[in-house]
Design a protein around this motif. Structure first.
Motif, PDB file in Angstrom:
ATOM      1  N   LEU A   3       0.856  -1.175   0.000  1.00 13.24           N
ATOM      2  CA  LEU A   3       0.000   0.000   0.000  1.00 13.24           C
ATOM      3  C   LEU A   3       0.899   1.233   0.000  1.00 13.24           C
ATOM      4  O   LEU A   3       1.742   1.394   0.887  1.00 13.24           O
ATOM      5  N   PHE A   4       0.742   2.067  -1.039  1.00 15.04           N
ATOM      6  CA  PHE A   4       1.557   3.270  -1.205  1.00 15.04           C
ATOM      7  C   PHE A   4       0.698   4.520  -1.128  1.00 15.04           C
ATOM      8  O   PHE A   4      -0.478   4.498  -1.508  1.00 15.04           O
ATOM      9  N   ARG A   5       1.299   5.621  -0.696  1.00 15.51           N
ATOM     10  CA  ARG A   5       0.696   6.930  -0.870  1.00 15.51           C
ATOM     11  C   ARG A   5       0.986   7.366  -2.301  1.00 15.51           C
ATOM     12  O   ARG A   5       1.904   6.859  -2.943  1.00 15.51           O
ATOM     13  N   THR A   6       0.260   8.328  -2.798  1.00 20.42           N
ATOM     14  CA  THR A   6       0.476   8.778  -4.182  1.00 20.42           C
ATOM     15  C   THR A   6       1.810   9.481  -4.370  1.00 20.42           C
ATOM     16  O   THR A   6       2.278   9.613  -5.502  1.00 20.42           O
ATOM     17  N   ASP A   7       2.455   9.894  -3.281  1.00 17.55           N
ATOM     18  CA  ASP A   7       3.786  10.495  -3.408  1.00 17.55           C
ATOM     19  C   ASP A   7       4.892   9.435  -3.470  1.00 17.55           C
ATOM     20  O   ASP A   7       6.070   9.752  -3.540  1.00 17.55           O
ATOM     21  N   GLY A   8       4.503   8.158  -3.455  1.00 14.26           N
ATOM     22  CA  GLY A   8       5.455   7.058  -3.581  1.00 14.26           C
ATOM     23  C   GLY A   8       5.896   6.444  -2.276  1.00 14.26           C
ATOM     24  O   GLY A   8       6.600   5.435  -2.263  1.00 14.26           O
TER      25      GLY A   8
END
Length: 131
Positions: A3-8
Motif C-alpha cells: 500500500l503506497f501513498r500517491t507520493d510514492g
C-alpha cells in the motif's frame, strides 16, 4: 501486497495471500481494500491497521475480479470456475451467479442493484443482485 501513498511512500505491506494477487479495489470510503488472488480467495483488509478482516472462500479456481458494491455493503468476486459470487462485506456468502465460462471481470451498477460479468467466452452477463 503493498500500500503506497500517491507520493510514492510505502505505507505498509499486507500479507496473507499464498499466490499472485490479480485485482484490488478500495471501498468508496477508503477504509477497506479488497484483493482477489490465484489462491482462490478474496480478502478484505482494514486500510488503517493493515489487518485482514475477512477471507472469502468458496471459488474452486483462481479469482480474477473483485469489487465492492457502491455502498460498500456487498462484494462480488469473479472466478475462472465460471461463477460470480456475491458476499456481504462482512464475509457471508449470499449466492453464486452462473456465467458459464471463466469469468475475468465483474462490476456493479452505480445503484448497486445489478452485477455485470465478462468472461473468456467473449460474453457479458448482467444479473440483479441477490440479498
Amino acid at each position: 501486497m503493498r500500500l503506497f501513498r500517491t507520493d510514492g511512500k510505502l505505507v505498509r505491506n499486507l500479507s496473507g495471500h499464498s499466490d499472485s494477487i490479480i485485482r484490488v479495489d478500495f471501498s468508496r470510503d477508503g477504509t477497506r481494500l479488497l484483493s482477489a488472488s490465484v489462491d482462490r480467495t478474496a480478502r478484505v483488509w482494514d486500510v488503517a491497521s493493515g489487518r485482514c478482516v475477512q477471507t472469502l472462500r468458496g471459488h474452486s479456481n483462481s479469482i480474477f475480479g473483485a469489487m465492492f458494491s457502491p455502498d460498500g455493503a456487498m462484494v462480488a468476486t469473479a472466478s475462472e470456475d465460471g461463477s460470480v459470487r456475491v458476499w456481504t462485506s462482512d464475509g457471508s456468502f449470499v449466492r453464486a451467479l452462473p456465467h458459464g465460462a471463466a469469468v475475468t471481470a465483474v462490476g456493479w451498477s452505480s445503484c448497486g442493484r445489478f452485477v455485470a460479468s465478462g468472461g473468456g467466452d467473449g460474453g457479458a452477463r448482467e444479473n440483479e443482485k441477490a440479498g
